[in-house]
Design a protein around this motif. Structure first.
Motif, PDB file in Angstrom:
ATOM      1  N   ALA A 165       0.797  -1.227   0.000  1.00 34.07           N
ATOM      2  CA  ALA A 165       0.000   0.000   0.000  1.00 34.07           C
ATOM      3  C   ALA A 165       0.826   1.273   0.000  1.00 34.07           C
ATOM      4  N   ASP A 166       0.301   2.294  -0.685  1.00 36.12           N
ATOM      5  CA  ASP A 166       0.880   3.645  -0.650  1.00 36.12           C
ATOM      6  C   ASP A 166       0.201   4.479   0.433  1.00 36.12           C
ATOM      7  N   TRP A 167      -1.081   4.192   0.686  1.00 39.50           N
ATOM      8  CA  TRP A 167      -1.849   4.982   1.649  1.00 39.50           C
ATOM      9  C   TRP A 167      -2.692   4.046   2.520  1.00 39.50           C
ATOM     10  N   ILE A 168      -2.997   4.539   3.709  1.00 38.46           N
ATOM     11  CA  ILE A 168      -3.906   3.817   4.584  1.00 38.46           C
ATOM     12  C   ILE A 168      -4.971   4.795   5.093  1.00 38.46           C
ATOM     13  N   PHE A 169      -6.250   4.379   5.035  1.00 37.04           N
ATOM     14  CA  PHE A 169      -7.274   5.214   5.699  1.00 37.04           C
ATOM     15  C   PHE A 169      -7.531   4.619   7.066  1.00 37.04           C
ATOM     16  N   CYS A 170      -7.485   5.505   8.060  1.00 38.16           N
ATOM     17  CA  CYS A 170      -7.402   5.059   9.440  1.00 38.16           C
ATOM     18  C   CYS A 170      -8.488   5.668  10.312  1.00 38.16           C
ATOM     19  N   LEU A 171      -9.015   4.865  11.205  1.00 34.96           N
ATOM     20  CA  LEU A 171      -9.841   5.399  12.277  1.00 34.96           C
ATOM     21  C   LEU A 171      -8.934   5.578  13.485  1.00 34.96           C
ATOM     22  N   VAL A 172      -8.898   6.793  14.011  1.00 34.12           N
ATOM     23  CA  VAL A 172      -8.055   7.064  15.179  1.00 34.12           C
ATOM     24  C   VAL A 172      -8.871   7.788  16.239  1.00 34.12           C
ATOM     25  N   ARG A 173      -8.423   7.659  17.480  1.00 31.92           N
ATOM     26  CA  ARG A 173      -9.138   8.323  18.561  1.00 31.92           C
ATOM     27  C   ARG A 173      -8.535   9.697  18.795  1.00 31.92           C
ATOM     28  N   THR A 174      -9.370  10.725  18.732  1.00 26.90           N
ATOM     29  CA  THR A 174      -8.883  12.085  18.937  1.00 26.90           C
ATOM     30  C   THR A 174      -9.420  12.678  20.231  1.00 26.90           C
ATOM     31  N   ASP A 175     -10.497  12.096  20.766  1.00 27.76           N
ATOM     32  CA  ASP A 175     -11.027  12.581  22.035  1.00 27.76           C
ATOM     33  C   ASP A 175     -10.790  11.524  23.107  1.00 27.76           C
ATOM     34  N   MET A 176      -9.714  11.730  23.872  1.00 31.50           N
ATOM     35  CA  MET A 176      -9.285  10.677  24.799  1.00 31.50           C
ATOM     36  C   MET A 176     -10.261  10.490  25.952  1.00 31.50           C
ATOM     37  N   GLY A 177     -11.053  11.497  26.235  1.00 34.16           N
ATOM     38  CA  GLY A 177     -12.033  11.380  27.310  1.00 34.16           C
ATOM     39  C   GLY A 177     -13.047  10.288  27.028  1.00 34.16           C
ATOM     40  N   ARG A 178     -13.070   9.863  25.798  1.00 36.75           N
ATOM     41  CA  ARG A 178     -14.138   8.925  25.418  1.00 36.75           C
ATOM     42  C   ARG A 178     -13.609   7.560  25.023  1.00 36.75           C
ATOM     43  N   ASP A 179     -12.398   7.244  25.468  1.00 39.73           N
ATOM     44  CA  ASP A 179     -11.891   5.927  25.086  1.00 39.73           C
ATOM     45  C   ASP A 179     -12.237   4.876  26.122  1.00 39.73           C
ATOM     46  N   THR A 180     -13.167   5.185  27.012  1.00 43.98           N
ATOM     47  CA  THR A 180     -13.622   4.157  27.947  1.00 43.98           C
ATOM     48  C   THR A 180     -14.905   3.555  27.415  1.00 43.98           C
ATOM     49  N   ALA A 181     -15.444   2.640  28.191  1.00 42.44           N
ATOM     50  CA  ALA A 181     -16.634   1.944  27.698  1.00 42.44           C
ATOM     51  C   ALA A 181     -17.900   2.797  27.883  1.00 42.44           C
ATOM     52  N   SER A 182     -17.794   4.067  27.537  1.00 39.97           N
ATOM     53  CA  SER A 182     -18.974   4.917  27.660  1.00 39.97           C
ATOM     54  C   SER A 182     -19.874   4.711  26.451  1.00 39.97           C
ATOM     55  N   THR A 183     -21.125   5.152  26.543  1.00 45.02           N
ATOM     56  CA  THR A 183     -22.055   4.943  25.429  1.00 45.02           C
ATOM     57  C   THR A 183     -21.692   5.828  24.248  1.00 45.02           C
TER      58      THR A 183
END
Lengths: 399, 375
Positions: A165-183
């Motif tokens: 691959a030349d490129w990758i489309f990625c899902l990344v976390r930008t809001d760290m407050g929400r990386d818990t098991a919240s709804t």
């Protein structure tokens, strides 16, 4: 209501058929199971379709699509399957392309879309992580904003053909407050386009059951990604990711390819013998094949019904999960029956023979068991078949 | 390719569906089927007034000139309401045979079918013959200007209500020979027709019919003498398509009822539809339903194709719908729990209808074999 093809549609079929006959290089057609399609081979066919203007049937014409209707797309898929062309990989044309022309800004459209069409950029998909499979939204790869860049750290996995691959489309976390098991766990995710040549990216192969190097781990160590590579808004990436998952799923059922594979299976079962008579002639085996073909016929009409509804602007959405479940079940069943059909010659490991060495057994048996093992992936990837059932239960049945 | 309904077809669906919603509720079905004569001549008359009988029949004989798609629409709605009146037997089977008869036969009988003045039952099965249409002990011998019929027919659905029987009989060859099968239209009042009538498990009525030297005018021979087998296959394939959509209608009711029930029935403090084991089961019911709807459409659209394609499509439909009917029926009962076992609830009645539809014109095993042989 009518399932015959009009003279215009027949003419279109003839045009597609003769184009493929004239342009598909012999070495790319109907590859043996033991031979993996190489990067060059994928690209060779991609570029042939691109030159003809047929690489992206689903895209609107303004971005380089074909504006084909449902029937034309059906015919095109059938003809490609019939000629056993290489697949056009979905990551660029079918996945990130539609996200870009639907949600990205003008500059991004101009930058990325033409290169997806031409095949200059090979894309891979950065969704799954070691801790985020079916529960995709629990992903942990982080992107921290620093001026006009994001700094990305984390790991993606099961990344198909990332080695090319030349490129990758990625899902990344930008809001760290929400990386818990919240709804609201879905709300802190951003959709980034990342150049695979950026320093800090490492690709490590994962070898799967048939010995193939198809998937990879991709590591991100302080990878600097310009903010202009973000699609849409920060923290809204889940919306785009979901769009990609339910967007136009024509072809996801793989009906045309499965029909061809059943034809191959029937040929094999006609060559194999039981007590001196063709395996295909035995009641037991011929009924297994009949059941498979009937299942496939029903699926073909389920797909046609879905496509017909979509062509009238009705969004099939979650209902199309049925195409994924049944489609992959059938693909897997074909490989299972093929292994059964070849008998003892399912044993040899196709990868155990050198390039200049003749494999043992009949040609049609080579690599079939490897293919069977490999295809167990189909009910796992793209949202496992259990997740697809959850989707139907919730979104269609309202449970 | 075009998968849309015409405006007339949409109107047809709306009018059947409205009529049945108003006049054929579940309580009506139960009372109707359990009170002699076990069907409603008045509903039959109203079907005719709504144009249901005329819908698929040719215009020159009092029909509306529709076709298999119109039949599919009607029978799907009939299936949703568990209708017992012998629509498929009369219009699809009766109309199917007569429509391939002589000019005189068409002119005499088709307008009467279209007007709702004829009730037809199809006497083809025999006690020893299972699903083989050619396995016939019943004989028809030419005598002057008549044929004389002798033999016994098994489980003639709608037999008690019929005024007319369409009968298969051997006119030549040995008991199971393909050649020598002929089809006759027989007035049920003819001398020598003896019937024993009884209820069926799915709320219909049927007859064992014995023919004792029954004289049938030679003019009532339908299709070519001795070469009726292909005609029987053609007409029963058409009936298979009609019953396929009837089954699809019944499956949809069961699916919806089950999903609805699982949202209201609470155990362990939550609706049982919250349990993933049941959710996935219901999704499998849903997929079985969708695949059946697809194959019902497929067989309907392929009835006009060449013989092998048509036969394969009909057998494919029988296999898919037989399996799906069983799966959906059994699981609808299971998820309804004890309530599903009651005679009071509609669920068990749909389950029974679907179960018996699998047998009609050959079950899953029979059609899997037929499909395999044709492939």
């Amino acid at each position: 209501m009518d399932m015959s093809f009009s003279p215009e549609e027949e003419a279109f079929r003839a045009e597609v058929r003769s184009f493929i006959a004239e342009n598909l290089p012999k070495n790319l057609a109907g590859k043996r199971r033991s031979e993996y399609t190489t990067r060059e081979e994928y690209l060779a066919w991609h570029k042939i379709l691109y030159k003809k203007g047929w690489i992206a049937p689903l895209w609107p014409t303004e971005y380089g699509g074909t504006s084909w209707n449902v029937t034309q797309r059906y015919i095109f898929n059938e003809e490609c399957a019939r000629a056993e062309t290489p697949m056009v990989l979905p990551f660029g044309v079918a996945m990130v392309g539609p996200v870009i022309y639907t949600f990205a800004n003008e500059e991004q459209k101009k930058k990325y879309l033409p290169r997806i069409l031409s095949g200059e950029d090979w894309w891979c998909q950065g969704y799954s992580e070691p801790g985020a499979g079916s529960d995709l939204a629990s992903l942990k790869t982080r992107a921290v904003r620093e001026g006009d860049h994001y700094i990305v750290n984390g790991q993606k996995t099961w990344t198909t053909l990332a080695q090319f691959a030349d490129w990758i489309f990625c899902l990344v976390r930008t809001d760290m407050g929400r990386d818990t098991a919240s709804t609201k766990v879905q709300e802190g995710i951003t959709f980034l386009l990342i150049d695979m040549k950026t320093p800090g990216i490492t690709v490590k192969p994962i070898i799967v059951l048939d010995g193939a190097h198809e998937v990879n781990e991709v590591f991100f160590d302080n990878v600097k990604v310009p903010v202009e590579n973000r699609v849409g808004e920060e923290n809204k990436g889940w919306t785009y990711a979901k769009f990609l998952l339910v967007h136009e799923r024509s072809g996801i059922a793989g009906v045309a390819r499965s029909k061809k594979a059943v034809e191959r299976l029937r040929e094999i079962a006609a060559s194999e013998t039981v007590d001196g008579k063709p395996l295909m002639g035995t009641d037991e085996f011929s009924r297994k094949i009949a059941e498979l073909q009937i299942d496939l016929s029903a699926l073909e009409f389920t797909e046609l019904r879905t496509l017909a509804a979509e062509s009238k602007g009705q969004h099939a959405g979650p209902q199309s999960s049925i195409l994924k479940i049944k489609g992959t079940e059938i693909q897997q069943r074909i490989t299972e029956l093929t292994v059964e059909a070849v008998g003892y010659y399912a044993y040899p490991d196709a990868r155990g023979f050198g390039d200049n060495e003749y494999p043992v057994g009949p040609d049609y048996a080579v690599g079939q068991s490897g293919h069977y093992f490999n295809m167990r992936k189909a009910s796992i990837y793209g949202g496992s078949n259990e997740i697809q059932r959850n989707i139907i239960a919730k979104a269609v049945l309202g449970l | 390719m075009d998968f849309s309904f015409t405006e007339e077809q949409t109107l047809l669906r709306n009018s059947v569906s409205k009529f049945l919603a108003d006049n054929y509720k579940f309580e009506f079905f139960k009372k109707n089927s359990r009170t002699d004569p076990g069907w409603s001549p008045s509903v039959w008359k109203q079907f005719a007034e709504l144009g249901l009988m005329a819908a698929p029949l040719p215009e020159e004989y009092g029909g509306l000139g529709g076709g298999a798609v119109d039949t599919m629409i009607v029978t799907e709605e009939l299936g949703r309401s568990l209708v017992v009146e012998p629509y498929v037997q009369t219009v699809v089977v009766g109309g199917g045979f007569i429509g391939r008869g002589t000019e005189a036969q068409k002119a005499e009988w088709l307008p009467r079918i279209a007007a709702g003045e004829m009730v037809i039952a199809f006497a083809f099965a025999e006690p020893q013959g299972r699903f083989n249409y050619a396995d016939l002990v019943t004989t028809a011998k030419k005598q002057g200007s008549n044929y004389v019929l002798n033999g016994q027919k098994a489980v003639v659905l709608g037999g008690p209500w019929a005024d007319t029987l369409i009968v298969t009989a051997r006119t030549a060859g040995g008991q199971r020979d393909a050649k020598g099968v002929s089809v006759f239209l027989v007035d049920k009042k003819s001398k020598g027709v003896v019937t024993r009538d009884y209820p069926t498990v799915d709320g219909l009525r049927a007859s064992e019919v014995t023919f004792e030297n029954v004289e049938v005018p030679a003019a009532n021979l339908i299709g070519a003498l001795d070469n009726g087998l292909e005609l029987v296959e053609l007409v029963t394939d058409t009936a298979i398509a009609a019953h396929a959509s009837e089954a699809v209608g019944a499956m949809k009711v069961l699916l919806d009822a089950t999903v609805e029930y699982s949202k209201t029935r609470k155990q362990f403090g939550v609706p049982i539809g919250k349990f993933q084991a049941l959710q996935h089961r219901m999704v499998d019911m849903f997929m079985n339903y969708e695949q059946s709807a697809s194959i019902a459409l497929m067989v309907t659209l392929k009835l006009g194709e060449d013989t092998v394609e048509r036969k394969k499509a009909a057998s494919a439909a029988k296999v898919q719908i037989g399996k799906a009917g069983r799966f959906i029926g059994q699981n609808a009962v299971q998820i309804h729990g004890g309530m599903g076992m009651t005679d009071e609830l509609n669920v068990g009645h749909y389950f029974k209808r679907l179960t018996m539809l699998d047998t009609l014109y050959g079950n899953v095993g029979h059609h899997l074999k037929r499909y395999a042989q044709l492939s």
